[in-house]
Write a protein that holds these residues in place. Sequence first.
Motif, PDB file in Angstrom:
ATOM      1  N   PRO A 298      50.272  36.604  53.300  1.00  0.00           N
ATOM      2  CA  PRO A 298      51.620  36.689  53.752  1.00  0.00           C
ATOM      3  C   PRO A 298      52.386  37.334  52.393  1.00  0.00           C
ATOM      4  O   PRO A 298      51.934  37.186  51.384  1.00  0.00           O
ATOM      5  N   ALA A 299      53.426  37.883  52.552  1.00  0.00           N
ATOM      6  CA  ALA A 299      54.223  38.568  51.539  1.00  0.00           C
ATOM      7  C   ALA A 299      54.927  37.649  50.654  1.00  0.00           C
ATOM      8  O   ALA A 299      55.007  37.937  49.426  1.00  0.00           O
ATOM      9  N   PHE A 300      55.007  36.338  50.993  1.00  0.00           N
ATOM     10  CA  PHE A 300      55.405  35.331  49.982  1.00  0.00           C
ATOM     11  C   PHE A 300      54.675  34.321  49.679  1.00  0.00           C
ATOM     12  O   PHE A 300      53.871  33.863  50.690  1.00  0.00           O
ATOM     13  N   CYS A 301      54.669  33.786  48.551  1.00  0.00           N
ATOM     14  CA  CYS A 301      53.581  32.803  47.772  1.00  0.00           C
ATOM     15  C   CYS A 301      54.473  31.523  48.707  1.00  0.00           C
ATOM     16  O   CYS A 301      55.600  31.045  48.562  1.00  0.00           O
ATOM     17  N   PRO A 302      53.532  30.778  49.471  1.00  0.00           N
ATOM     18  CA  PRO A 302      54.045  29.574  50.102  1.00  0.00           C
ATOM     19  C   PRO A 302      54.224  28.394  49.086  1.00  0.00           C
ATOM     20  O   PRO A 302      53.483  28.456  47.947  1.00  0.00           O
ATOM     21  N   PRO A 303      54.933  27.513  49.313  1.00  0.00           N
ATOM     22  CA  PRO A 303      55.310  26.429  48.372  1.00  0.00           C
ATOM     23  C   PRO A 303      54.327  25.575  48.030  1.00  0.00           C
ATOM     24  O   PRO A 303      54.128  25.148  46.985  1.00  0.00           O
ATOM     25  N   ALA A 304      53.537  25.245  49.101  1.00  0.00           N
ATOM     26  CA  ALA A 304      52.242  24.490  48.685  1.00  0.00           C
ATOM     27  C   ALA A 304      51.165  25.258  48.060  1.00  0.00           C
ATOM     28  O   ALA A 304      50.692  26.219  49.098  1.00  0.00           O
ATOM     29  N   CYS A 305      50.511  25.092  47.235  1.00  0.00           N
ATOM     30  CA  CYS A 305      49.405  25.848  46.749  1.00  0.00           C
ATOM     31  C   CYS A 305      48.061  25.631  47.761  1.00  0.00           C
ATOM     32  O   CYS A 305      47.301  26.604  47.877  1.00  0.00           O
ATOM     33  N   ARG A 306      48.204  24.555  48.187  1.00  0.00           N
ATOM     34  CA  ARG A 306      46.581  24.504  49.111  1.00  0.00           C
ATOM     35  C   ARG A 306      47.073  25.227  50.462  1.00  0.00           C
ATOM     36  O   ARG A 306      45.955  25.498  51.128  1.00  0.00           O
ATOM     37  N   ALA A 307      48.225  25.927  50.766  1.00  0.00           N
ATOM     38  CA  ALA A 307      48.193  26.835  51.605  1.00  0.00           C
ATOM     39  C   ALA A 307      48.344  28.381  51.073  1.00  0.00           C
ATOM     40  O   ALA A 307      48.734  29.184  51.882  1.00  0.00           O
ATOM     41  N   CYS A 308      47.921  28.553  49.934  1.00  0.00           N
ATOM     42  CA  CYS A 308      48.044  29.765  49.450  1.00  0.00           C
ATOM     43  C   CYS A 308      46.934  30.513  50.090  1.00  0.00           C
ATOM     44  O   CYS A 308      45.616  30.306  50.214  1.00  0.00           O
ATOM     45  N   GLY A 309      47.520  31.729  50.452  1.00  0.00           N
ATOM     46  CA  GLY A 309      46.554  32.695  51.036  1.00  0.00           C
ATOM     47  C   GLY A 309      45.329  33.361  50.393  1.00  0.00           C
ATOM     48  O   GLY A 309      44.592  33.791  50.661  1.00  0.00           O
ATOM     49  N   LEU A 310      45.917  33.481  48.991  1.00  0.00           N
ATOM     50  CA  LEU A 310      44.745  34.091  48.055  1.00  0.00           C
ATOM     51  C   LEU A 310      43.538  33.160  48.107  1.00  0.00           C
ATOM     52  O   LEU A 310      42.455  33.785  48.099  1.00  0.00           O
ATOM     53  N   ARG A 311      43.793  31.795  48.186  1.00  0.00           N
ATOM     54  CA  ARG A 311      42.620  31.133  47.871  1.00  0.00           C
ATOM     55  C   ARG A 311      41.595  31.023  49.256  1.00  0.00           C
ATOM     56  O   ARG A 311      40.452  30.632  49.308  1.00  0.00           O
ATOM     57  N   ARG A 312      42.061  31.771  50.323  1.00  0.00           N
ATOM     58  CA  ARG A 312      41.570  31.964  51.451  1.00  0.00           C
ATOM     59  C   ARG A 312      40.352  33.241  51.281  1.00  0.00           C
ATOM     60  O   ARG A 312      39.725  33.476  52.436  1.00  0.00           O
ATOM     61  N   THR A 313      40.605  33.939  50.356  1.00  0.00           N
ATOM     62  CA  THR A 313      40.065  35.239  50.390  1.00  0.00           C
ATOM     63  C   THR A 313      38.583  35.077  49.999  1.00  0.00           C
ATOM     64  O   THR A 313      37.811  36.099  49.961  1.00  0.00           O
TER      65      THR A 313
END
Lengths: 254, 254
Positions: A10-25
Amino acid sequence: MSAPVPPAVPAFCPPACRACGLRRTRAFTPLERAQLDFIEGARADAVAVPAGFALVREGQASTRLLTLYTGWAFRYKTLSDGRRQILNFLLPGDLIGLQQEFGGDSAHGVEALTDCSLCVFHHDSLWAVFRAHPRLGYDVTWLAAHQERHVDDNLLTAGRRNATERVAMLLLHLYRRLDRLGLADQGSVAFPLTQQHIADALGLSLVHTNKTLRRLSLLGLHELKDGRLRLLNPRALERIAEYYELEPPLMPLL
Amino acid sequence: MSAPVPPAVPAFCPPACRACGLRRTRAFTPLERAQLDFIEGARADAVAVPAGFALVREGQASTRLLTLYTGWAFRYKTLSDGRRQILNFLLPGDLIGLQQEFGGDSAHGVEALTDCSLCVFHHDSLWAVFRAHPRLGYDVTWLAAHQERHVDDNLLTAGRRNATERVAMLLLHLYRRLDRLGLADQGSVAFPLTQQHIADALGLSLVHTNKTLRRLSLLGLHELKDGRLRLLNPRALERIAEYYELEPPLMPLL
DNA sequence: CGGACATTTGACAAGCTTCAAGAGAAGTGG
DNA sequence: CCACTTCTCTTGAAGCTTGTCAAATGTCCG
């Protein structure tokens, strides 16, 4: 730019790091919960900046530490008469501001190349990282060493490769980094660089960059269209650039 | 080489770090006793190697961490046809092997340029440093970031400066680093580089390096004699290279 | 439609590389 | 002790890669 490809995160960094989209890559090393929570606590903000925004100004002190979440940026240095050298390109996951954290003015500038969104860390959070989570401190050092490898590569390129080799190197290198991040889509990646950016990264003039790029394109090695890059003959590019990368390692992500 | 100048530090690294000659040069940040003791415990050996010795081989794994105690070394990368780019020069106090510690093969080689003496640290001591002494871990990161600054400078030089500016830059930069270490003696410093080294560091051909060096010398900007370098007109060199350094910071020393 | 910006192309100049060869210094072995 | 090799520095000449200048075309956007 105009291709309707859905963004990998998603275009914006979510407030919770565990929801971070980058970490799923799968491009980054997984972290333990405690480490993740610590990072989340060190975050001050999530911001978005437009293309062209000066994230770090050359020669000025700045003690903010940032992680690029979406978009491209680049580090650069200039001479007084305007000659500019791009030191390296920053892609999602890259840490910005390590050098400046260590006091003193920044020896280089950092500019957003596209619209970007970023995580902003608290002042002095770097030292806190080392104190509280040695493992994360180790990771920061890994990132610093890894970024230096990119600059090493670029120095070899600018110092010892000819124009054709330089361009081949750049195309391959960027394609692979983007692919690694899951940003390749059916064999092509978004490619927002102007030829001026390429010239400044490779230590060439704009005109000569254009002619070299053209030649490689006419030879059928790559295609640059609608703001997207497609490598039509990666093997040939590898041979020209003499750049055979092994499996890229997992990177830490702060 | 032939000039009878007494070395600023003894040729060999003493067994006790608190007796380390480098720490007396005022170029390095002072450490607390506990930190010093820890470093001493992490040391495996002190070794001496002759000029030309390969401290790290390009493309090979090596997990040794070294600190250069006396002498010069350099990091480099090569292309298959022999073209070589020197990435930066290593002087006493510089840490060698940070990149390799992080697993994977070394992307660059490190070669002793003169006879060198070095401190050798135990395997895995890097991670131990981060665990036991976060402050020292922070210092290691500082060193990594600082070395990257040097490479950044060299990339700007290779990419955007012309031959005259490049040579002026190199002379000035090395002189200052050596001076900082207390290795200047009556306005001159030992200078063991061959013109081939200079060419490989600047991304120039040997012949053109020679002619450029010659020109600067005839203009009275510097003198290179008996293996020693003397800057006769540092201001002019500064203007040519556009390189005005502020007071260099204290460096950590492991 | 007009203006700003990126790309493209041609012509020419220049900086740098390559080739070639000689001189000096330093080390080696007979 | 001297011939011989090797390495570094030096210089000249020729050629090629790359830079500079200039201008046209294309594209996006208000």
